[in-house]
Design a protein around this motif. Structure first.
Motif, PDB file in Angstrom:
ATOM      1  N   ILE A   1      20.766  35.725 -11.295  1.00 43.66           N
ATOM      2  CA  ILE A   1      21.926  34.896 -11.672  1.00 43.66           C
ATOM      3  C   ILE A   1      23.144  35.798 -11.881  1.00 43.66           C
ATOM      4  N   ALA A   2      22.938  36.862 -12.639  1.00 42.50           N
ATOM      5  CA  ALA A   2      24.052  37.767 -12.926  1.00 42.50           C
ATOM      6  C   ALA A   2      24.597  38.377 -11.643  1.00 42.50           C
ATOM      7  N   ALA A   3      23.702  38.687 -10.724  1.00 48.26           N
ATOM      8  CA  ALA A   3      24.138  39.253  -9.448  1.00 48.26           C
ATOM      9  C   ALA A   3      24.951  38.234  -8.658  1.00 48.26           C
ATOM     10  N   ALA A   4      24.512  36.968  -8.687  1.00 47.98           N
ATOM     11  CA  ALA A   4      25.255  35.910  -7.989  1.00 47.98           C
ATOM     12  C   ALA A   4      26.627  35.709  -8.606  1.00 47.98           C
ATOM     13  N   ASN A   5      26.729  36.006  -9.882  1.00 44.86           N
ATOM     14  CA  ASN A   5      27.997  35.840 -10.592  1.00 44.86           C
ATOM     15  C   ASN A   5      29.072  36.789 -10.080  1.00 44.86           C
ATOM     16  N   CYS A   6      28.675  37.771  -9.280  1.00 41.73           N
ATOM     17  CA  CYS A   6      29.668  38.692  -8.717  1.00 41.73           C
ATOM     18  C   CYS A   6      30.693  37.952  -7.858  1.00 41.73           C
ATOM     19  N   ILE A   7      30.288  36.830  -7.259  1.00 47.38           N
ATOM     20  CA  ILE A   7      31.194  36.087  -6.391  1.00 47.38           C
ATOM     21  C   ILE A   7      31.376  34.644  -6.842  1.00 47.38           C
ATOM     22  N   ILE A   8      30.318  34.033  -7.405  1.00 50.39           N
ATOM     23  CA  ILE A   8      30.402  32.646  -7.873  1.00 50.39           C
ATOM     24  C   ILE A   8      30.353  32.657  -9.393  1.00 50.39           C
ATOM     25  N   PRO A   9      31.400  32.253 -10.072  1.00 48.11           N
ATOM     26  CA  PRO A   9      31.373  32.262 -11.549  1.00 48.11           C
ATOM     27  C   PRO A   9      30.293  31.322 -12.090  1.00 48.11           C
ATOM     28  N   LEU A  10      29.308  31.884 -12.745  1.00 39.81           N
ATOM     29  CA  LEU A  10      28.204  31.110 -13.317  1.00 39.81           C
ATOM     30  C   LEU A  10      28.177  31.328 -14.826  1.00 39.81           C
ATOM     31  N   GLU A  11      27.788  30.291 -15.568  1.00 43.58           N
ATOM     32  CA  GLU A  11      27.710  30.407 -17.024  1.00 43.58           C
ATOM     33  C   GLU A  11      26.461  29.697 -17.534  1.00 43.58           C
ATOM     34  N   PRO A  12      25.758  30.291 -18.520  1.00 42.86           N
ATOM     35  CA  PRO A  12      24.621  29.583 -19.141  1.00 42.86           C
ATOM     36  C   PRO A  12      25.100  28.295 -19.793  1.00 42.86           C
TER      37      PRO A  12
END
Length: 791
Positions: free
Chosen positions: A658-669
């Protein structure tokens, strides 16, 4: 909850008057005095004196009075290495109770406090079990002898009555009467533990001592029907006499257990709280008893069960100089029981008379003896009685006559302290530090060399056991132990020594029982959960491998069991484990079961996780929901992590992804009904380390509706394929502002496949491009659906 305790400084300050800093008083003006409470005060004072170093090397201490307090503090101070001499007018210690047939119970007067029916005192030295005063005395004399025998610094001098105490430089000159010429001794410190005196004289009448009951008011049938008794007083002594006179074959503890058993659950305690909470000393609570307790007595049929137990061969009159039911003047339980038996007696047609006034003396009449100074209503009460029983309290001034000036000074001092230190007035409980202190001293000073180490280890083992069981006095589920369950849960896998939790009640009786099982699993075997044979089958439905627990044996005081912190504590343990796993992966560039991670990606993951980690710690609800999806895909019934630590690496890998995907797509718990991270405006994703649903692999979920989310990040599988069949939005074509309704569009998927693992290990730019493409493709599918609706 932990027992509230006084500091060592407070304990010492509350025991001595300002004018005599090396003379210590043990409880002459404390309220609600019991044999046990005096022993606790003695041990607290001995511990405080040692901890603060108030007795210097070479200084000697005299203890005056060899009752419960005096013998206990003498033993305690001697175990700390002090030179102690114990004096008493009697030939042996504990003279007052030495032949008493009265029941002596350590805790019964503490109700509604938990553990009020515990028969064992639970003290590290001079311990005892409920019995008649004579039997308790015999056991404690033997215990004192065991302590005294090897300690050359402890002496008991019998037959010595203190007649004077006077300053002698910086020390104290004590004068004793031993039946011959006065004897004088000099001591640097003096503990006055002289008890509370005999029953206060009433006119010319010297009441029979409470601990030496004679032939008056026994369980025997009266020789003359209607024998008249007059009982004066409103303390526990008078109320106990009343119970004994009105109840057939009365035995205090036996009747108390039976009485408490009449009330299921906490109804009696609830009523008592309504009656006594916030009351001040001597406040009249009789009206409150009539309003709150009487209703409960009727509701549970208690009066009907008491009626056959009422004695009808006696006529009783109760006299008080103030309210009969005066708050904080006697134990709440005694007051409740006396009120109940009086009400039952009314139903049996036996009226219990009531008078008021200070008894000044007695007069002999033709048909008995009449008390002087009392009234019935507004008229003088002149009736004659066969027996008069006075329980007006001890004559403290007479007992302490040899130290009258010091006593007066101390009385003024303690009266000034009480308003600012309410714990001084409360019945004391022994704190864990004092218990352990004297337990270790007892073993180290008294045990033989061969068994000392084994005894110390046994004591340490006992400190590491928590027992969960039903309290006999209140029917509440309680815990006992040196540790609280909440303290253990807070540390979980980090506890320094292995802790055992023994349960003696069924899971249904413990809130968050499943969380207790999860705690044991999550602790890396540092919390061992066992169940008693009587409930083990029920616990095996939650933990098949649960071991058998022995019978309860802890002497620690009961505490209310609070399991409310367990779920969050288990989640905190999981967060710590995930934090360790992610930090290891970031520092080494490798995650077990996921493979190598590029240096640049590790830097990104580390920074993102640090932010998410803080968010999860700060918000317990967010943490709970985020982690449950991380652990379990099937949330038909809300199912948190089960505590199995073998799943942690897979969950950590999902977090890394998830954190790695957050490099391009802003993700939040997020706390979601279908997933645990959010992106875009209203899109929901699910990241999990779960690989199965029930007995099936999660790959059986092949339809978008099976998942109900917009993105999947799966660290434990590489086989999930979600179809994208033709169709339209499930709401019939009404475009929603959220993508949650677009359940028939297959989600973006990142899983633990060769393709994605290679990207994680390679150039960060390639990873970003691949993630961006995966989410762009998902977005395109959504757009196609929306365009189809528009057409």
């Amino acid at each position: 909850m932990a027992i509230a305790t006084l500091s060592h400084e407070d304990v010492v300050a509350a025991s001595r008057a300002p004018s005599a800093s090396s003379v210590y008083f043990l409880g002459p003006f404390n309220s609600r005095i019991t044999f046990y409470s005096q022993q606790v005060r003695a041990l607290r004072l001995a511990h405080a004196m040692d901890a603060l170093g108030v007795i210097k090397k070479g200084e000697r201490i005299a203890v005056i009075g060899a009752g419960a307090a005096g013998s206990t503090i003498a033993a305690g101070l001697a175990l700390t290495g002090k030179e102690v001499t114990l004096y008493d007018p009697a030939d042996k210690i504990l003279q007052l109770q030495s032949a008493s047939s009265r029941l002596l119970h350590p805790h019964i007067y503490e109700w509604p406090k938990l553990g009020a029916l515990d028969d064992r005192a639970g003290l590290p030295i001079m311990d005892w079990t409920a019995d008649t005063g004579g039997e308790v005395c015999k056991a404690l004399r033997a215990e004192f002898a065991k302590i005294n025998a090897p300690l050359t610094n402890l002496s008991f001098v019998p037959g010595q009555k203190l007649t004077d105490i006077a300053a002698h430089g910086t020390a104290w000159l004590l004068t004793f009467d031993s039946g011959g010429e006065p004897e004088q001794r000099v001591f640097q410190h003096v503990v006055l533990a002289m008890g509370f005196g005999n029953e206060r004289k009433t006119g010319d009448v010297i009441p029979e001592d409470y601990w030496r009951p004679g032939a008056i008011g026994t369980t025997a049938t009266e020789p003359v029907f209607g024998t008249r008794y007059f009982v004066s007083g409103n303390g526990d002594g008078a109320l106990t006499e009343t119970l004994g006179l009105l109840i057939e074959d009365f035995e205090h503890v036996g009747f108390t257990r039976k009485f408490l058993g009449y009330f299921p659950g906490s109804d009696l305690r609830t009523a008592a709280h309504a009656i006594f909470a916030g009351s001040i000393l001597d406040q009249d609570v009789e009206a409150a008893l009539g309003a709150d307790l009487l209703q409960v007595l009727k509701l549970h049929g208690v009066l009907d069960r008491l009626r056959p137990q009422v004695r009808k061969d006696r006529m009783i009159t109760l006299n008080t100089n103030g309210p009969l039911f005066a708050a904080n003047r006697a134990s709440q339980l005694n007051q409740c029981m006396v009120f109940a038996i009086i009400e039952a007696a009314k139903l049996e047609g036996l009226k219990v008379g009531r008078t008021t006034g200070f008894v000044t003396g007695t007069r002999a009449l033709a048909d008995g003896t009449a008390p002087d100074g009392v009234t019935s209503g507004t008229a003088s009460h002149c009736e004659a009685y066969k027996h008069l029983i006075f329980r007006h309290g001890p004559d403290i001034d007479k007992r302490y006559a040899a130290a009258s000036r010091l006593l007066a000074d101390y009385k003024t001092h303690i009266a000034g302290l009480l308003p600012g230190h309410p714990l001084l007035a409360a019945p004391p409980s022994l704190d864990e530090a004092t218990y352990v202190f004297f337990e270790n001293l007892r073993i180290c000073r008294l045990a033989d060399h061969a068994s000392m180490q084994a005894q110390l280890e046994q004591a340490l083992q006992a400190q590491r056991v928590i027992e969960i069981l039903a309290d006999a006095a209140t029917a509440a589920v309680v815990e006992r132990g040196a540790w609280t369950l909440a303290q253990v849960a807070g540390q979980c896998e980090q506890v320094a020594e292995r802790v055992t939790v023994d349960v003696h009640v069924a899971p249904a009786e413990i809130a968050n029982a499943s969380a207790l099982v999860r705690l044991a699993r999550a602790s890396s075997a540092m919390v061992d959960l066992r169940a008693h044979s009587s409930v083990r089958n029920e616990w095996q439905t939650l933990l098949a491998s649960i071991a058998a627990a022995p019978a309860p044996s802890s002497v620690r005081r009961a505490r209310a069991l609070d399991t409310s912190s367990l779920p969050n504590a288990v989640d905190a343990s999981l967060v710590r484990a995930l934090d360790n796993a992610i930090k290891f992966a970031v520092s080494t560039g490798h995650a077990p079961k996921l493979g190598s991670l590029s240096k640049d990606l590790c830097a990104e993951v580390g920074a993102i996780w640090e932010r998410w980690h803080a968010s999860l710690i700060a918000d317990a609800d967010l943490c709970f929901d985020f982690l449950r999806w991380l652990a379990q895909v099937d949330q038909t019934n809300v199912s948190p992590w089960d505590g199995e630590r073998g799943d942690i690496q897979r969950m950590a890998n999902a977090l890394i992804m998830i954190a790695a995907a957050n490099c391009i797509i802003p993700l939040e718990p997020i706390s979601g009904e279908r997933g645990n991270f959010g992106f875009e405006t209203d899109a929901i994703g699910l990241a999990t380390g779960c690989d199965a649903i029930g007995g099936d692999l999660i790959a059986i979920r092949t339809e978008p509706e099976d998942w109900g989310v917009d993105a999947l990040i799966l660290s434990a599988t590489n086989e999930v394929v979600v179809n994208n069949p033709p169709g339209r939005l499930m709401d019939g074509g009404v475009a929603s502002k959220t993508f949650r309704v677009a359940r028939r569009v297959s989600p973006a998927i990142i899983q633990n496949s060769t393709y994605w693992r290679a990207l994680l290990a390679g150039d960060l730019t390639k990873w970003i491009e691949a993630v961006d493409a995966e989410f762009a493709t998902w977005k395109s599918r959504q757009d196609d659906e929306l365009n189809g609706v528009a057409q």
